[in-house]
Every structure is written in structure tokens, then in C-alpha cells.
Design an enzyme around this catalytic site. Structure first.
Site, PDB file in Angstrom:
ATOM      1  N   CYS A   1       0.820  -1.226   0.000  1.00  0.00           N
ATOM      2  CA  CYS A   1       0.000   0.000   0.000  1.00  0.00           C
ATOM      3  C   CYS A   1       0.848   1.267   0.000  1.00  0.00           C
ATOM      4  O   CYS A   1       0.318   2.370  -0.170  1.00  0.00           O
ATOM      5  CB  CYS A   1      -0.944  -0.002   1.193  1.00  0.00           C
ATOM      6  SG  CYS A   1      -1.896  -1.521   1.312  1.00  0.00           S
TER       7      CYS A   1
ATOM      8  N   HIS B   1      -9.014   3.732  -1.303  1.00  0.00           N
ATOM      9  CA  HIS B   1      -7.653   3.199  -1.233  1.00  0.00           C
ATOM     10  C   HIS B   1      -7.321   2.359  -2.474  1.00  0.00           C
ATOM     11  O   HIS B   1      -7.345   1.126  -2.416  1.00  0.00           O
ATOM     12  CB  HIS B   1      -7.522   2.374   0.048  1.00  0.00           C
ATOM     13  CG  HIS B   1      -6.145   1.865   0.324  1.00  0.00           C
ATOM     14  ND1 HIS B   1      -4.997   2.443  -0.184  1.00  0.00           N
ATOM     15  CD2 HIS B   1      -5.712   0.803   1.085  1.00  0.00           C
ATOM     16  CE1 HIS B   1      -3.933   1.775   0.239  1.00  0.00           C
ATOM     17  NE2 HIS B   1      -4.340   0.769   0.994  1.00  0.00           N
TER      18      HIS B   1
HETATM   19  C1  COA Z   1     -15.335  -3.933   4.230  1.00  0.00           C
HETATM   20  C2  COA Z   1     -15.388  -4.905   3.054  1.00  0.00           C
HETATM   21  C3  COA Z   1     -15.270  -6.351   3.573  1.00  0.00           C
HETATM   22  C4  COA Z   1     -16.744  -4.720   2.329  1.00  0.00           C
HETATM   23  O1  COA Z   1     -16.816  -5.609   1.255  1.00  0.00           O
HETATM   24  P1  COA Z   1     -18.252  -6.089   0.684  1.00  0.00           P
HETATM   25  O2  COA Z   1     -19.137  -6.445   1.823  1.00  0.00           O
HETATM   26  O3  COA Z   1     -18.000  -7.133  -0.353  1.00  0.00           O
HETATM   27  O4  COA Z   1     -18.825  -4.777   0.045  1.00  0.00           O
HETATM   28  P2  COA Z   1     -19.169  -4.504  -1.498  1.00  0.00           P
HETATM   29  O5  COA Z   1     -17.918  -4.352  -2.280  1.00  0.00           O
HETATM   30  O6  COA Z   1     -20.156  -5.553  -1.967  1.00  0.00           O
HETATM   31  O7  COA Z   1     -19.898  -3.096  -1.434  1.00  0.00           O
HETATM   32  C5  COA Z   1     -21.241  -2.963  -0.943  1.00  0.00           C
HETATM   33  C6  COA Z   1     -21.525  -1.486  -0.741  1.00  0.00           C
HETATM   34  O8  COA Z   1     -20.762  -1.002   0.375  1.00  0.00           O
HETATM   35  C7  COA Z   1     -19.855   0.025  -0.018  1.00  0.00           C
HETATM   36  N1  COA Z   1     -18.582  -0.271   0.655  1.00  0.00           N
HETATM   37  C8  COA Z   1     -17.695  -1.234   0.341  1.00  0.00           C
HETATM   38  N2  COA Z   1     -16.701  -1.230   1.229  1.00  0.00           N
HETATM   39  C9  COA Z   1     -16.952  -0.241   2.106  1.00  0.00           C
HETATM   40  C10 COA Z   1     -16.268   0.261   3.226  1.00  0.00           C
HETATM   41  N3  COA Z   1     -15.105  -0.263   3.591  1.00  0.00           N
HETATM   42  N4  COA Z   1     -16.832   1.282   3.916  1.00  0.00           N
HETATM   43  C11 COA Z   1     -18.010   1.828   3.527  1.00  0.00           C
HETATM   44  N5  COA Z   1     -18.713   1.392   2.450  1.00  0.00           N
HETATM   45  C12 COA Z   1     -18.176   0.368   1.749  1.00  0.00           C
HETATM   46  C13 COA Z   1     -19.731  -0.107  -1.531  1.00  0.00           C
HETATM   47  O9  COA Z   1     -19.432   1.135  -2.106  1.00  0.00           O
HETATM   48  C14 COA Z   1     -21.106  -0.594  -1.900  1.00  0.00           C
HETATM   49  O10 COA Z   1     -21.997   0.503  -1.907  1.00  0.00           O
HETATM   50  P3  COA Z   1     -23.163   0.625  -3.005  1.00  0.00           P
HETATM   51  O11 COA Z   1     -24.042  -0.560  -2.773  1.00  0.00           O
HETATM   52  O12 COA Z   1     -23.799   1.939  -2.671  1.00  0.00           O
HETATM   53  O13 COA Z   1     -22.471   0.588  -4.328  1.00  0.00           O
HETATM   54  C15 COA Z   1     -14.243  -4.616   2.039  1.00  0.00           C
HETATM   55  O14 COA Z   1     -14.386  -3.298   1.561  1.00  0.00           O
HETATM   56  C16 COA Z   1     -12.865  -4.800   2.666  1.00  0.00           C
HETATM   57  O15 COA Z   1     -12.412  -5.916   2.884  1.00  0.00           O
HETATM   58  N6  COA Z   1     -12.107  -3.712   2.882  1.00  0.00           N
HETATM   59  C17 COA Z   1     -10.728  -3.752   3.338  1.00  0.00           C
HETATM   60  C18 COA Z   1      -9.787  -3.617   2.143  1.00  0.00           C
HETATM   61  C19 COA Z   1      -8.348  -3.899   2.530  1.00  0.00           C
HETATM   62  O16 COA Z   1      -8.046  -4.801   3.272  1.00  0.00           O
HETATM   63  N7  COA Z   1      -7.425  -3.095   1.987  1.00  0.00           N
HETATM   64  C20 COA Z   1      -6.020  -3.204   2.316  1.00  0.00           C
HETATM   65  C21 COA Z   1      -5.721  -2.452   3.566  1.00  0.00           C
HETATM   66  S1  COA Z   1      -4.121  -2.791   4.210  1.00  0.00           S
END
Ligand code: COA
Length: 386
Positions: free
Chosen positions: A83, A332
Site C-alpha cells: 500500500c 484506497h
Molecule cells: C469492508 C469490506 C469487507 C466490504 O466488502 P463487501 O461487503 O464485499 O462490500 P461490497 O464491495 O459488496 O460493497 C457494498 C456497498 O458497500 C460500499 N462499501 C464497500 N466497502 C466499504 C467500506 N469499507 N466502507 C463503507 N462502504 C463500503 C460499496 O461502495 C457498496 O456501496 P453501493 O451498494 O452503494 O455501491 C471490504 O471493503 C474490505 O475488505 N475492505 C478492506 C480492504 C483492505 O483490506 N485493503 C487493504 C488495507 S491494508
């Protein structure tokens, strides 16, 4: 070392993007060059962050972008530091200009993840951990940061409400950022009521998976003075590493690389952290912002998670942190995030940040972390030489 300035910035919107990495990064680079008033033919080379080329089966992104810019002969290098890829790319470009080897360099990055589902992305991202001990045994990044949050709660009495307040702040900030992935305000109740991704971290404690590309133009002070009356100076540049695996560290609640990279950048700038007006820090999870602000020396160990609740880290607070919305809500796009923070720093220093402008910003610090802290890049920018 010569003084180095940033004279142009470009960024796509973060979120889902139909374009490929090469298209997004070319667009961001062209925008940065146009902003700088620099012809692509004046560019001596580029460093670009890109961590997960596997999503498009297209690595070696540099020559594609340089060809699209009409300068295929200019050297380009892809930098991978998880990252922190783009923060590390910026540092390499800075070295090339500061050393006197070159006058004009591009730094940037790109990431495209909307082509894959959340499970696949989580699996790919875990390649950035110590895969033998962490990712390979099912420990994803939400899981690793959850371990850090649990330790912080145990050592300092931090609560889920404290962390939720950080998410509320950064979501609020992102509402005013037209390029943010999540331009939506949330409440503490929304955060605490959202699903647990890795206990104690909830859905809204996590950053999203974003597409996006960002780019900046760096040049020597001499060149900058010919281009603009208001260059943004790179006052300090710091890079450091930590032991990759979390379990091999002395502490789960501090990232040694942040402390070392910040010390290097501050020493170069001749500043203390109290001299900085605003901070763009690496808040991939809410706990990461708390730990970053402690390691940077802004707040005493254990108190970083309390600051949003007290209003201190809001845009109009005493110590503005992540006025862009941060990784949490601006988004991100891993390989682009570091230079994306620098784009925000430059806009703030030029007074061009619109509704999210921090009044009187003279100095900005950017903090970009790879994985749980194996890599870190800290840069300090200012309206004056130092
Ligand atoms: C939190 C997380 C599990 C959500 O994944 P998900 O449940 O599959 O969510 P989706 O991709 O299906 O998105 C569903 C909705 O939530 C929103 N959304 C997705 N992630 C979000 C988050 N982290 N915070 C707020 N909203 C989020 C999307 O925009 C989408 O909105 P919409 O329906 O209005 O289009 C995923 O974003 C995640 O794992 N994040 C961490 C990423 C990471 O590890 N990065 C590296 C860091 S070191």
C-alpha cells in the site's frame, strides 16, 4: 541535495472505474503535466506504484504509460511496496531530482480491483503480508489490523466507539471531496451496527477496495521558478521499514517504520511535528489512523483513538487529520494512494482544496504505509523552502 518542488498534480476519481490501469494512469499523468505547464517531452523519467498487476494480468505498466504520453524512450520503473507503493515511487523520483541527476520526473501510481470480487481481492492483498506465516494461514489485512486494534484496546482501554468516531470524521470529510469513493456521512450507530469484518473491526472501520490513479510532476527549484510563482516545496522525505510479520514485532500497537521515516523527514525539513498544519495519514482501518498519529508524535501513546471524539482531528480542529476523507472514505487504490495523499497536500497548500480547505495551511505531512508497516514513506510539503 537540491531543493525539489511539486509543480503539477492529477488524479482520477476513486471508486469503480471502467478504464484500465494504463488508461487511468495516463489520464492522471496528462492532467498533472497540464497542471504543471510541462510538455511530456521535458520529462526525464517516471516511477509508478502498482501492487496488484495480477488483477489485469498486465505488469510493467510504466512503458505503456510513457508510450501513451508520447515519450516511449524515457525510463520508467514500477515500484511495489504494497500500500506504500506510490509513496515509495515519489521518494525515488525525489532522489533522482534532488541528486541533480535529472530535472523533471513523474511519480504516480494506479490500481484496478473492481474486476475481482471481495474474496479474491482479500486473497490477493494478503500477498503483501509475510505470506508464509500470515496470509498463507488465512490472516488477511482486516485480520491483522484487527489484532492491532485488540492489542490497543487491551493496553490502552480504546473502545469500538472511539474507533467509530474516526470513521465518522473521515466519512464526513469525504462528503466534500468530489473525487472520493464514499461520499456518504455515517453515524457512530451506523458503524457499530455494521457487520463485523474481523472482530473488533466493523464494515465501516475498513477502507473500501478502490480503483484509481494519481500522478505528480517533480522538478528542481530552478525549473519550478520558471513555471510558477507558487511552487510547493518538498521540505522533507523519509523512508523506513519494519519487520514484515506482525508477530515478530515488539509491539502490535506501534509501527517502527512510521517513527523512523517521520524522524528522517522532519530532520530534513528542520521541523517538529508541532510545526505541521495538517496531516494525510494512512488510515486503511480506523485503528491505523489512531496508531499513526501516536507514532508521528502528535498524541501520547494510547490516546490517538480519542482525538476524533474530542473534535481535535476534524478539518476545523486543532490538528486536522485526513481532510480528504483518508483511505477510509476517500478510498484506497493501493498503488495510487501515496501520490494521492500528495495531490491533496499540494491542493491544500495552493488553497485549491475547495470545501475541504484547511485555512492557512502552510505545511502538510503525508504518511503512507505498506502492509502492517513493513514499508513506510513520510513526506513534508510547504509553501516555502523550509
Ligand atoms: C469492508 C469490506 C469487507 C466490504 O466488502 P463487501 O461487503 O464485499 O462490500 P461490497 O464491495 O459488496 O460493497 C457494498 C456497498 O458497500 C460500499 N462499501 C464497500 N466497502 C466499504 C467500506 N469499507 N466502507 C463503507 N462502504 C463500503 C460499496 O461502495 C457498496 O456501496 P453501493 O451498494 O452503494 O455501491 C471490504 O471493503 C474490505 O475488505 N475492505 C478492506 C480492504 C483492505 O483490506 N485493503 C487493504 C488495507 S491494508
Amino acid at each position: 541535495m537540491r531543493k525539489v518542488c511539486v509543480v503539477g498534480v492529477g488524479s482520477t476519481a476513486y471508486g469503480k472505474n471502467k478504464e484500465s490501469n494504463r488508461e487511468m494512469l495516463t489520464r492522471a499523468s496528462l492532467d498533472a503535466l497540464e497542471d504543471a505547464g510541462v510538455d511530456p517531452k521535458e520529462v526525464d523519467g517516471a516511477f509508478f506504484g502498482n501492487a496488484f498487476a495480477v488483477t489485469e494480468r498486465q505488469g510493467h505498466i510504466g512503458p505503456l504509460v510513457m508510450s501513451a504520453l508520447g515519450i516511449p524512450d524515457a525510463p520508467s520503473t514500477t515500484v511495489e511496496a504494497a500500500c506504500a507503493s506510490a509513496g515509495a515511487a515519489f521518494r525515488e523520483a525525489w532522489v533522482n531530482v534532488a541528486s541533480g541527476l535529472h530535472d523533471v520526473f513523474l511519480a504516480g501510481g494506479t490500481e484496478k480491483v473492481s474486476t475481482i470480487d471481495t474474496l479474491t481481492a482479500t486473497g490477493y492483498f494478503a500477498y503483501g503480508s509475510d505470506y508464509v506465516f500470515e496470509g498463507g494461514n488465512g490472516c488477511s489485512f482486516p485480520g491483522l489490523y484487527a489484532a492491532m486494534a485488540t492489542a490497543h484496546m487491551h493496553e490502552h482501554g480504546t473502545t469500538s466507539e472511539d474507533l467509530a468516531e474516526i470513521a465518522v470524521k473521515n466519512h464526513k470529510h469525504a462528503v466534500d471531496n468530489p473525487k472520493a469513493h464514499l461520499q456518504k456521512a455515517v453515524t457512530v450507530e451506523d458503524v457499530l451496527g455494521s457487520m463485523e469484518v474481523a472482530s473488533p473491526l466493523h464494515f465501516y472501520d475498513c477502507c473500501p477496495f478502490s480503483d484509481g490513479a494519481t500522478a505528480v510532476v517533480l522538478c528542481s527549484e530552478e525549473v519550478a521558478k520558471k513555471l510558477t510563482d507558487t511552487p510547493v516545496y518538498v521540505q522533507g522525505a523519509g523512508r523506513a521499514g519494519s519487520v514484515a510479520a506482525l508477530h515478530d514485532r515488539e509491539s502490535f500497537t506501534s509501527i517502527p517504520a512510521t517513527k523512523r521515516a517521520a524522524a528522517e523527514a522532519l530532520k530534513m525539513a528542520g521541523k517538529t511535528v508541532q510545526d505541521i498544519d495538517l496531516f494525510e495519514v494512512h488510515d486503511c482501518f480506523t485503528i491505523a489512523e489512531a496508531i499513526a498519529t501516536e507514532d508521528l508524535g502528535l498524541f501520547k501513546p494510547g490516546t490517538g483513538a480519542k482525538q476524533a471524539r474530542e473534535g481535535v482531528t476534524y478539518r476545523d480542529g486543532k490538528v486536522p487529520v485526513n481532510p480528504s476523507g483518508g483511505l477510509k472514505a476517500k478510498g484506497h487504490p493501493v498503488g495510487a494512494t501515496g501520490t494521492g495523499q500528495i495531490v491533496e497536500a499540494v491542493l491544500q497548500l495552493r488553497g485549491e482544496a475547495g470545501k475541504r480547505q484547511v485555512d492557512g495551511a502552510e505545511t502538510v505531512l503525508t504518511h503512507n504505509v505498506g502492509a502492517t508497516g513493513g514499508s513506510c514513506a513520510v513526506h513534508i510539503f510547504g509553501r516555502s523552502v523550509a
